[in-house]
Design a protein around this motif. Sequence first.
Motif, PDB file in Angstrom:
ATOM      1  N   UNK A  73      19.596  65.301 -45.411  1.00  0.00           N
ATOM      2  CA  UNK A  73      20.777  64.734 -45.740  1.00  0.00           C
ATOM      3  C   UNK A  73      21.403  64.269 -44.305  1.00  0.00           C
ATOM      4  N   UNK A  74      21.515  65.120 -43.433  1.00  0.00           N
ATOM      5  CA  UNK A  74      22.116  64.656 -42.024  1.00  0.00           C
ATOM      6  C   UNK A  74      21.001  63.498 -41.494  1.00  0.00           C
ATOM      7  N   UNK A  75      19.575  63.633 -41.513  1.00  0.00           N
ATOM      8  CA  UNK A  75      18.871  62.582 -41.185  1.00  0.00           C
ATOM      9  C   UNK A  75      19.121  61.197 -41.929  1.00  0.00           C
ATOM     10  N   UNK A  76      19.438  61.063 -43.001  1.00  0.00           N
ATOM     11  CA  UNK A  76      19.797  59.946 -43.847  1.00  0.00           C
ATOM     12  C   UNK A  76      21.011  59.356 -43.226  1.00  0.00           C
ATOM     13  N   UNK A  77      21.733  60.334 -43.069  1.00  0.00           N
ATOM     14  CA  UNK A  77      23.159  59.672 -42.586  1.00  0.00           C
ATOM     15  C   UNK A  77      22.781  58.858 -41.095  1.00  0.00           C
ATOM     16  N   UNK A  78      22.001  59.616 -40.343  1.00  0.00           N
ATOM     17  CA  UNK A  78      21.751  59.382 -39.020  1.00  0.00           C
ATOM     18  C   UNK A  78      20.851  57.875 -39.052  1.00  0.00           C
ATOM     19  N   UNK A  79      20.120  57.996 -39.861  1.00  0.00           N
ATOM     20  CA  UNK A  79      19.247  56.638 -39.850  1.00  0.00           C
ATOM     21  C   UNK A  79      20.291  55.656 -40.596  1.00  0.00           C
ATOM     22  N   UNK A  80      21.256  55.819 -41.262  1.00  0.00           N
ATOM     23  CA  UNK A  80      22.096  54.638 -41.509  1.00  0.00           C
ATOM     24  C   UNK A  80      22.935  54.253 -40.298  1.00  0.00           C
ATOM     25  N   UNK A  81      23.322  55.253 -39.603  1.00  0.00           N
ATOM     26  CA  UNK A  81      23.956  54.590 -38.272  1.00  0.00           C
ATOM     27  C   UNK A  81      22.767  53.860 -37.121  1.00  0.00           C
ATOM     28  N   UNK A  82      21.773  54.338 -37.157  1.00  0.00           N
ATOM     29  CA  UNK A  82      20.634  53.652 -36.260  1.00  0.00           C
ATOM     30  C   UNK A  82      20.378  52.322 -36.977  1.00  0.00           C
TER      31      UNK A  82
END
Length: 109
Positions: free
Chosen positions: A35-44
Amino acid sequence: MFSSPLSWEMRPGWDLWRDGVIPVDGSHPGEQIQQVAARTDAVLDRIRPLLGDGDVAVVAHGHLARLLTVRWLGFDASASRLLGHPHPARLSFLATEDEQPFIAAWNVP
Protein backbone atom coordinates in the motif's frame (compact mmCIF):
# COMPACT_ATOMS: atom_id res chain seq x y z
CA MET A 1 5.43 4.37 8.99
CA PHE A 2 5.82 3.95 12.72
CA SER A 3 4.00 1.92 15.29
CA SER A 4 4.07 1.37 19.00
CA PRO A 5 7.22 -0.36 20.38
CA LEU A 6 4.84 -2.47 22.44
CA SER A 7 3.43 -3.83 19.16
CA TRP A 8 6.96 -4.85 18.10
CA GLU A 9 7.46 -6.76 21.34
CA MET A 10 4.19 -8.60 20.78
CA ARG A 11 5.28 -9.69 17.27
CA PRO A 12 8.71 -11.37 17.36
CA GLY A 13 10.27 -11.52 13.92
CA TRP A 14 8.24 -8.59 12.61
CA ASP A 15 9.92 -6.74 9.75
CA LEU A 16 8.69 -3.39 8.44
CA TRP A 17 9.85 -4.09 4.88
CA ARG A 18 8.13 -7.46 4.74
CA ASP A 19 5.17 -7.10 7.11
CA GLY A 20 4.30 -3.40 6.87
CA VAL A 21 3.13 -1.14 9.64
CA ILE A 22 1.70 -3.00 12.61
CA PRO A 23 -1.93 -2.16 13.41
CA VAL A 24 -2.24 -0.52 16.82
CA ASP A 25 -5.98 0.12 17.11
CA GLY A 26 -9.02 1.21 15.09
CA SER A 27 -7.66 4.70 14.46
CA HIS A 28 -4.18 3.35 13.59
CA PRO A 29 -5.02 0.30 11.43
CA GLY A 30 -1.54 -0.26 10.03
CA GLU A 31 -0.56 -0.46 6.39
CA GLN A 32 0.91 -3.14 4.16
CA ILE A 33 4.19 -2.30 2.44
CA GLN A 34 2.46 -2.76 -0.94
CA GLN A 35 0.00 0.00 0.00
CA VAL A 36 2.84 2.38 0.84
CA ALA A 37 4.60 1.41 -2.42
CA ALA A 38 1.43 2.16 -4.41
CA ARG A 39 1.17 5.63 -2.83
CA THR A 40 4.87 6.22 -3.50
CA ASP A 41 4.48 5.11 -7.13
CA ALA A 42 1.63 7.62 -7.51
CA VAL A 43 3.94 10.39 -6.26
CA LEU A 44 6.66 9.33 -8.70
CA ASP A 45 4.08 9.32 -11.51
CA ARG A 46 3.30 12.95 -10.66
CA ILE A 47 6.98 13.91 -10.42
CA ARG A 48 8.34 12.35 -13.62
CA PRO A 49 6.56 14.73 -16.05
CA LEU A 50 7.94 17.71 -14.10
CA LEU A 51 11.55 16.60 -14.50
CA GLY A 52 11.66 17.90 -18.08
CA ASP A 53 11.44 21.42 -16.64
CA GLY A 54 14.21 20.94 -14.06
CA ASP A 55 14.77 19.43 -10.64
CA VAL A 56 12.02 18.47 -8.19
CA ALA A 57 12.44 18.54 -4.40
CA VAL A 58 10.64 15.97 -2.26
CA VAL A 59 10.64 16.10 1.54
CA ALA A 60 9.95 12.84 3.35
CA HIS A 61 10.81 10.98 6.54
CA GLY A 62 13.53 8.33 6.44
CA HIS A 63 11.50 5.19 5.80
CA LEU A 64 9.51 6.81 3.03
CA ALA A 65 12.67 8.28 1.48
CA ARG A 66 14.15 4.78 1.36
CA LEU A 67 11.00 3.37 -0.23
CA LEU A 68 10.77 6.22 -2.76
CA THR A 69 14.38 5.59 -3.71
CA VAL A 70 13.99 1.88 -4.39
CA ARG A 71 10.78 2.48 -6.35
CA TRP A 72 12.65 5.17 -8.37
CA LEU A 73 15.25 2.51 -9.14
CA GLY A 74 12.52 0.04 -10.14
CA PHE A 75 13.02 -2.38 -7.24
CA ASP A 76 10.44 -4.05 -5.03
CA ALA A 77 9.55 -2.09 -1.89
CA SER A 78 11.22 -4.72 0.30
CA ALA A 79 14.61 -3.64 -1.15
CA SER A 80 14.30 -0.52 1.04
CA ARG A 81 16.06 -2.47 3.79
CA LEU A 82 19.25 -2.31 1.68
CA LEU A 83 19.61 1.45 2.08
CA GLY A 84 20.96 3.08 5.19
CA HIS A 85 18.50 5.18 7.16
CA PRO A 86 18.83 8.85 6.10
CA HIS A 87 19.55 11.16 9.01
CA PRO A 88 17.35 14.21 9.66
CA ALA A 89 18.09 17.27 7.52
CA ARG A 90 20.29 15.30 5.13
CA LEU A 91 19.99 15.36 1.36
CA SER A 92 19.80 12.54 -1.13
CA PHE A 93 19.72 13.01 -4.89
CA LEU A 94 18.07 10.71 -7.39
CA ALA A 95 18.87 11.14 -11.06
CA THR A 96 18.92 9.47 -14.44
CA GLU A 97 21.73 8.80 -16.86
CA ASP A 98 20.92 7.57 -20.35
CA GLU A 99 17.31 7.35 -19.09
CA GLN A 100 18.35 4.88 -16.35
CA PRO A 101 17.59 5.88 -12.72
CA PHE A 102 20.40 5.93 -10.16
CA ILE A 103 21.31 7.36 -6.75
CA ALA A 104 23.51 10.41 -7.34
CA ALA A 105 24.08 11.03 -3.60
CA TRP A 106 22.78 9.55 -0.36
CA ASN A 107 22.52 11.03 3.13
CA VAL A 108 24.67 14.11 2.44
CA PRO A 109 25.03 16.59 5.38
